[in-house]
Enzyme design. Structure first.
Site, PDB file in Angstrom:
ATOM      1  CG  ASP A 115      -1.167   3.498  -4.051  1.00 23.16           C
ATOM      2  OD1 ASP A 115      -0.699   2.564  -3.723  1.00 23.16           O
ATOM      3  OD2 ASP A 115      -0.985   4.769  -4.364  1.00 23.16           O
ATOM      4  CG  ASP A 151      -4.053  -5.781   0.460  1.00 20.90           C
ATOM      5  OD1 ASP A 151      -3.898  -4.957  -0.662  1.00 20.90           O
ATOM      6  OD2 ASP A 151      -4.286  -5.409   1.480  1.00 20.90           O
ATOM      7  CB  THR A 181       5.376  -7.605  -5.601  1.00 19.51           C
ATOM      8  OG1 THR A 181       4.296  -7.432  -4.480  1.00 19.51           O
ATOM      9  CG2 THR A 181       4.713  -7.936  -6.868  1.00 19.51           C
ATOM     10  CG  PHE A 183       3.199  -2.931  -1.298  1.00 19.53           C
ATOM     11  CD1 PHE A 183       4.248  -2.430  -1.683  1.00 19.53           C
ATOM     12  CD2 PHE A 183       2.339  -2.370  -0.534  1.00 19.53           C
ATOM     13  CE1 PHE A 183       4.551  -1.028  -1.415  1.00 19.53           C
ATOM     14  CE2 PHE A 183       2.561  -1.059  -0.158  1.00 19.53           C
ATOM     15  CZ  PHE A 183       3.913  -0.420  -0.730  1.00 19.53           C
ATOM     16  CD  GLU A 184       2.206 -12.065  -3.790  1.00 16.45           C
ATOM     17  OE1 GLU A 184       2.765 -11.434  -4.995  1.00 16.45           O
ATOM     18  OE2 GLU A 184       1.750 -13.187  -4.026  1.00 16.45           O
TER      19      GLU A 184
HETATM   20  C1  LIG Z   1       0.901  -0.221  -3.091  1.00 18.12           C
HETATM   21  S1  LIG Z   1       2.216   0.022  -3.896  1.00 18.12           S
HETATM   22  C2  LIG Z   1       2.635  -1.662  -4.959  1.00 18.12           C
HETATM   23  C3  LIG Z   1       4.012  -1.629  -5.448  1.00 18.12           C
HETATM   24  C4  LIG Z   1       4.409  -2.883  -6.001  1.00 18.12           C
HETATM   25  N1  LIG Z   1       3.699  -3.152  -7.217  1.00 18.12           N
HETATM   26  C5  LIG Z   1       4.422  -3.964  -5.173  1.00 18.12           C
HETATM   27  O1  LIG Z   1       3.604  -4.869  -5.267  1.00 18.12           O
HETATM   28  O2  LIG Z   1       5.089  -4.211  -4.373  1.00 18.12           O
HETATM   29  C6  LIG Z   1       1.557   0.792  -5.319  1.00 18.12           C
HETATM   30  C7  LIG Z   1       2.732   1.601  -6.152  1.00 18.12           C
HETATM   31  O3  LIG Z   1       1.895   2.236  -7.272  1.00 18.12           O
HETATM   32  C8  LIG Z   1       2.547   3.611  -7.377  1.00 18.12           C
HETATM   33  N2  LIG Z   1       1.350   4.402  -8.134  1.00 18.12           N
HETATM   34  C9  LIG Z   1       0.107   4.609  -7.422  1.00 18.12           C
HETATM   35  N3  LIG Z   1      -0.534   5.261  -8.158  1.00 18.12           N
HETATM   36  C10 LIG Z   1       0.013   5.674  -9.201  1.00 18.12           C
HETATM   37  C11 LIG Z   1       0.112   6.491 -10.337  1.00 18.12           C
HETATM   38  N4  LIG Z   1      -1.053   7.076 -10.724  1.00 18.12           N
HETATM   39  N5  LIG Z   1       0.895   6.680 -11.021  1.00 18.12           N
HETATM   40  C12 LIG Z   1       2.146   6.094 -10.987  1.00 18.12           C
HETATM   41  N6  LIG Z   1       2.674   5.166  -9.882  1.00 18.12           N
HETATM   42  C13 LIG Z   1       1.572   5.173  -9.014  1.00 18.12           C
HETATM   43  C14 LIG Z   1       2.888   3.919  -5.899  1.00 18.12           C
HETATM   44  O4  LIG Z   1       3.966   4.788  -6.052  1.00 18.12           O
HETATM   45  C15 LIG Z   1       3.144   2.752  -5.240  1.00 18.12           C
HETATM   46  O5  LIG Z   1       4.791   2.431  -5.605  1.00 18.12           O
END
Ligand SMILES: C[S@@+](CC[C@H](N)C(=O)[O-])C[C@H]1O[C@@H](n2cnc3c(N)ncnc32)[C@H](O)[C@@H]1O
Length: 206
Positions: A115, A151, A181, A183-184
């Site tokens: 995130d 990104d 991925t 998101f990518e």
């Molecule tokens: C922007 S998404 C990217 C998901 C995946 N890596 C992708 O590239 O498609 C970030 C993921 O990290 C998880 N996430 C963010 N902070 C987290 C935390 N502190 N503990 C566990 N999961 C977390 C979110 O729930 C989300 O599924």
């Protein structure tokens, strides 16, 4: 249409229940064998994890994710492919990395599109900090690899500053042909640049 909250027995079995969230994981117990371990931190819907596990049946894959809906999606995806070398734990990343990953136990750590928290006042919520890196490196085996992608140019700058101040890491020139991925895919479709770095742990970091 909302997906059912009910998982098939096969999908439910993909999630590794944390009996004690402070107890380090025993990978041979989770996977029923000893093999190189790759961890996907914030694995989202598990698309990268499942694709990697399908390509490398000889390796074990652990996804860490805190959102229940994404944990379920990842479990369904892995079960649908009949993979026995991938498991998901529902956990907060900081706690997961600190408590669950035994020291020097992981071959490759992926942190893909964490995130970004783009507003300046939210930067403090970003997961990738000196402290997080220190804990990650403790979990990596000597020679283990850290794979970061985002990104968000500002976040990538932060990652590079943190990495630059950390000894014992060597940047790798060759980027493997890894799956994209979820998101990518979205970022690429929007034409957003993807920033990526791969590093090898060459010595212990205090
Ligand atoms: C922007 S998404 C990217 C998901 C995946 N890596 C992708 O590239 O498609 C970030 C993921 O990290 C998880 N996430 C963010 N902070 C987290 C935390 N502190 N503990 C566990 N999961 C977390 C979110 O729930 C989300 O599924």
């Amino acid at each position: 249409m909302r997906r059912s909250r009910i998982l098939s027995p096969a999908a439910a079995a993909v999630e590794w229940p944390l009996a004690d969230p402070l107890q380090p994981l025993a990978f041979p117990e989770i996977f029923g064998r000893t093999a190189p371990v790759e961890v996907d931190l914030g694995c989202g819907d598990g698309s990268f994890l499942a694709a990697m596990a399908e390509r490398h049946l000889e390796r074990n894959y652990l996804g860490c994710e805190r959102m229940i809906g994404r944990v379920r999606s990842a479990c369904r995806r892995i079960a649908a492919r009949g993979l026995t070398n991938a498991r998901i734990v529902r956990v907060e990343l900081l706690a997961g990395v600190t408590e669950l990953l035994p020291a020097a136990s992981v071959d490759v750590c992926h942190l893909l599109f964490p995130d970004p928290w783009p507003k300046r006042r939210h930067h403090c919520r970003r997961i990738f900090t000196e402290e997080f890196l220190r804990r990650l490196l403790s979990a990596l085996k000597p020679g283990g690899v850290l794979h970061l992608a985002t990104d968000d140019a500002d976040y990538f700058g932060q990652m590079q500053r943190v990495l630059g101040g950390t000894p014992g890491l060597e940047e790798m020139e060759e980027l493997p042909d890894w799956p994209v991925t979820t998101f990518e895919q979205r970022f690429r479709a929007l034409g957003s640049p993807v920033h990526r770095v791969l590093l090898r742990k060459v010595s212990e970091v205090m």
